[in-house]
Design an enzyme around this catalytic site. Sequence first.
Site, short mmCIF file in Angstrom:
data_model
loop_
_atom_site.label_atom_id
_atom_site.label_comp_id
_atom_site.label_asym_id
_atom_site.label_seq_id
_atom_site.Cartn_x
_atom_site.Cartn_y
_atom_site.Cartn_z
N SER A 39 -65.40 109.50 -18.57
CA SER A 39 -65.75 108.21 -17.97
C SER A 39 -67.18 107.76 -18.25
O SER A 39 -67.54 106.63 -17.90
CB SER A 39 -65.52 108.25 -16.45
N LYS B 20 -67.87 104.40 -19.79
CA LYS B 20 -68.02 103.15 -19.04
C LYS B 20 -69.44 102.61 -19.06
O LYS B 20 -69.66 101.46 -18.68
CB LYS B 20 -67.52 103.35 -17.61
N SER C 35 -65.75 104.67 -10.65
CA SER C 35 -65.26 104.88 -12.01
C SER C 35 -63.88 104.26 -12.22
O SER C 35 -62.99 104.87 -12.82
CB SER C 35 -65.22 106.39 -12.32
#
Length: 386
Positions: free
Chosen positions: A60, A63, A120
């Site tokens: 993640s 991101k 997230s």
Amino acid sequence: MGIDQFQPQERSISIVNARVEPSEKETGMKVKAKAAVLMDAVSGEVLFAQNAHKKLPPASVTKVMTMLLILEGCDSGKIRLSDTVTISERAASMGGSQMYMEPGEQHTVEELLKGVAMVSANDGCVALAEHLAGSVEMFVEQMNKRAAELGMKDSHFVNTNGLPVANHYTSAYDIAVMSRALIAFPETAQWFTKWQDTIKVGLPGKEKEFGLTNTNKLIKQYPGAIGIKTGFTQDAGYCLSGAAERDGTRLIGVILGCTTSNIRFAEIKRLLDYGFSNYESVKIAEKGQVQKALKIEKGTPSKVDVIMEDDAAILVKKGNKNRIKTKIEMDGYIKLPLKRGQKLGELVVLQDGKEKERFPIVARDSAKKASIKELYIQMMKKLIET
């Protein structure tokens, strides 16, 4: 300034490529991770590196690039934080970390960014990508294009959120580079440093409160922590891009491939502790500060102040502050007309006589070729003054 009121502006992120990257041999430090980097957020200088350019799955932490593109889209005026985004079937179908949104429900760009930053949200990433670029595929193309512009040579993105997929990778160094660009937006601080919040999710008439708890425990555990993003998959291990600021020194630490969550937070703290213990930020000049007065031959006005384009600061090892000197290098002959903000040269920073950094200096005001009447007035003024 309100969150939805910031205006498009130039953001200059210099890219540092040809620097020596201090490793275990120079620092005496080894990190319990597959890869790690410690970077000065102001200059981009690398203070510690361990497998810094190894291509690894980022989970993640991907991101960071997604949020960067969205905020740059707001900065350019293409989209706004107050825009309403309708959640698509594709966005709602995302697994993993999410806000559990239903197809057809609506949220602002700001709300979705908050969800991505704090919990997230994979569904939030897809919704934002579709809003900015029209499709996830087009957005991913933009991710890779922006990575190339930032000098991220070890990266290739396939999706917006870091869910496991073939050929999706980046490096600790590249993550630090895009993290540095992201936290240049002051707006991010209110999401990255908030521990808990709530948001309403669901279709009209069926809304319910959804709690947001930040996945980044660093903001509660480390003094001065200001973000940035956690990540985990079985393939990637426990990852983190973390940033902290103390006494004007802002550092970014990246940890990839740890075996446990506790290890990633412990190791990022060690990285940041090393940086704050050994380095300090030295302010060289402020944005708009006059560096010299430039005489304009046969121009009006006859003088123009040369000023700093932006704040200038460098990172030095503690105890070396007094070994810093500066000099001005002009670009050469200045042709008229001269535009306000035009680059005229650079402020060169030296340490022990060796060049360390350069910062642009620009014209405070415009100037044009003087008319015969204006030249006569200038000549008369000189005669009076003498």
